[in-house]
Design a protein around this motif. Sequence first.
Motif, PDB file in Angstrom:
ATOM      1  N   THR A   1     -36.408  60.388  32.302  1.00 44.94           N
ATOM      2  CA  THR A   1     -37.629  60.387  33.084  1.00 44.94           C
ATOM      3  C   THR A   1     -38.826  60.510  32.162  1.00 44.94           C
ATOM      4  O   THR A   1     -38.691  60.850  30.985  1.00 44.94           O
ATOM      5  CB  THR A   1     -37.659  61.555  34.090  1.00 44.94           C
ATOM      6  OG1 THR A   1     -37.670  62.772  33.373  1.00 44.94           O
ATOM      7  CG2 THR A   1     -36.457  61.517  35.017  1.00 44.94           C
ATOM      8  N   ASP A   2     -40.001  60.251  32.712  1.00 44.61           N
ATOM      9  CA  ASP A   2     -41.223  60.361  31.931  1.00 44.61           C
ATOM     10  C   ASP A   2     -41.887  61.723  32.088  1.00 44.61           C
ATOM     11  O   ASP A   2     -42.993  61.940  31.632  1.00 44.61           O
ATOM     12  CB  ASP A   2     -42.197  59.252  32.311  1.00 44.61           C
ATOM     13  CG  ASP A   2     -42.543  59.251  33.791  1.00 44.61           C
ATOM     14  OD1 ASP A   2     -41.986  60.072  34.535  1.00 44.61           O
ATOM     15  OD2 ASP A   2     -43.374  58.411  34.201  1.00 44.61           O
ATOM     16  N   GLY A   3     -41.199  62.654  32.776  1.00 51.12           N
ATOM     17  CA  GLY A   3     -41.724  63.993  32.943  1.00 51.12           C
ATOM     18  C   GLY A   3     -42.608  64.169  34.166  1.00 51.12           C
ATOM     19  O   GLY A   3     -43.139  65.236  34.390  1.00 51.12           O
ATOM     20  N   ILE A   4     -42.783  63.105  34.943  1.00 48.74           N
ATOM     21  CA  ILE A   4     -43.615  63.169  36.140  1.00 48.74           C
ATOM     22  C   ILE A   4     -42.718  63.089  37.363  1.00 48.74           C
ATOM     23  O   ILE A   4     -41.882  62.194  37.474  1.00 48.74           O
ATOM     24  CB  ILE A   4     -44.648  62.028  36.164  1.00 48.74           C
ATOM     25  CG1 ILE A   4     -45.565  62.142  34.948  1.00 48.74           C
ATOM     26  CG2 ILE A   4     -45.450  62.067  37.460  1.00 48.74           C
ATOM     27  CD1 ILE A   4     -46.510  60.976  34.784  1.00 48.74           C
ATOM     28  N   VAL A   5     -42.887  64.029  38.273  1.00 49.63           N
ATOM     29  CA  VAL A   5     -42.133  64.039  39.527  1.00 49.63           C
ATOM     30  C   VAL A   5     -42.955  63.255  40.544  1.00 49.63           C
ATOM     31  O   VAL A   5     -44.134  63.528  40.735  1.00 49.63           O
ATOM     32  CB  VAL A   5     -41.898  65.486  40.015  1.00 49.63           C
ATOM     33  CG1 VAL A   5     -41.155  65.489  41.326  1.00 49.63           C
ATOM     34  CG2 VAL A   5     -41.154  66.276  38.963  1.00 49.63           C
TER      35      VAL A   5
ATOM     36  N   GLY B   1     -37.572  61.651  40.023  1.00 50.11           N
ATOM     37  CA  GLY B   1     -38.012  61.888  38.648  1.00 50.11           C
ATOM     38  C   GLY B   1     -37.756  63.281  38.118  1.00 50.11           C
ATOM     39  O   GLY B   1     -38.284  63.640  37.071  1.00 50.11           O
ATOM     40  N   LEU B   2     -36.954  64.060  38.813  1.00 49.64           N
ATOM     41  CA  LEU B   2     -36.620  65.393  38.310  1.00 49.64           C
ATOM     42  C   LEU B   2     -35.470  65.277  37.314  1.00 49.64           C
ATOM     43  O   LEU B   2     -34.425  64.735  37.637  1.00 49.64           O
ATOM     44  CB  LEU B   2     -36.205  66.308  39.458  1.00 49.64           C
ATOM     45  CG  LEU B   2     -37.328  66.751  40.389  1.00 49.64           C
ATOM     46  CD1 LEU B   2     -36.766  67.278  41.682  1.00 49.64           C
ATOM     47  CD2 LEU B   2     -38.163  67.806  39.703  1.00 49.64           C
ATOM     48  N   ALA B   3     -35.663  65.787  36.115  1.00 47.58           N
ATOM     49  CA  ALA B   3     -34.623  65.738  35.086  1.00 47.58           C
ATOM     50  C   ALA B   3     -33.770  66.996  35.171  1.00 47.58           C
ATOM     51  O   ALA B   3     -33.736  67.816  34.250  1.00 47.58           O
ATOM     52  CB  ALA B   3     -35.252  65.594  33.707  1.00 47.58           C
TER      53      ALA B   3
ATOM     54  N   HIS C   1     -44.007  71.883  37.706  1.00 47.33           N
ATOM     55  CA  HIS C   1     -43.734  70.464  37.527  1.00 47.33           C
ATOM     56  C   HIS C   1     -45.040  69.676  37.567  1.00 47.33           C
ATOM     57  O   HIS C   1     -45.982  70.054  38.256  1.00 47.33           O
ATOM     58  CB  HIS C   1     -42.811  69.937  38.626  1.00 47.33           C
ATOM     59  CG  HIS C   1     -41.447  70.547  38.608  1.00 47.33           C
ATOM     60  ND1 HIS C   1     -40.478  70.198  37.701  1.00 47.33           N
ATOM     61  CD2 HIS C   1     -40.894  71.514  39.385  1.00 47.33           C
ATOM     62  CE1 HIS C   1     -39.398  70.898  37.925  1.00 47.33           C
ATOM     63  NE2 HIS C   1     -39.613  71.715  38.947  1.00 47.33           N
ATOM     64  N   LYS C   2     -45.087  68.559  36.844  1.00 49.94           N
ATOM     65  CA  LYS C   2     -46.215  67.641  36.903  1.00 49.94           C
ATOM     66  C   LYS C   2     -45.911  66.653  38.034  1.00 49.94           C
ATOM     67  O   LYS C   2     -44.943  65.902  37.948  1.00 49.94           O
ATOM     68  CB  LYS C   2     -46.373  66.913  35.569  1.00 49.94           C
ATOM     69  CG  LYS C   2     -47.611  66.081  35.484  1.00 49.94           C
ATOM     70  CD  LYS C   2     -47.778  65.512  34.083  1.00 49.94           C
ATOM     71  CE  LYS C   2     -49.019  64.664  34.019  1.00 49.94           C
ATOM     72  NZ  LYS C   2     -49.139  64.022  32.701  1.00 49.94           N
TER      73      LYS C   2
END
Length: 120
Positions: free
Chosen positions: A41-45, A64-66, A113-114
């Motif tokens: 993921t790109d770190g964005i939820v 998008g949750l890792a 989270h972002k």
Amino acid sequence: MKPKSSTGGLVYSTDLGRICPACRHPVAACQCASAKPKAVTDGIVRVSRETKGRAGKGVTLVKGLALDEPALVTLAKQLKTACGSGGTVKDGVIEVQGDHCERVMALLQAQGHKVKRAGG
């Protein structure tokens, strides 16, 4: 004696329980599950609302949750409880029944989270 094919073989053992067909270990100690890579993921939820394929009923999707599967299930339970509705986890996506995008976004941001709103 017949040779075992690559897809056949032992499926259940009274000693060990269910057997993984790929690694031939008990499902509880499966070597395959730990070898699966985490989703990149790109770190964005991303939180969105969708009605497609649900007979007009809206659901809130969280993508998008890792996180691994048990952590996703725990987070889904927290979100469902906060929204007062049902839901599930399918293929790494949390589905919460109803239109709860704003509430879900606020809860995820509070957990660090972002978060972005996706789609319309």
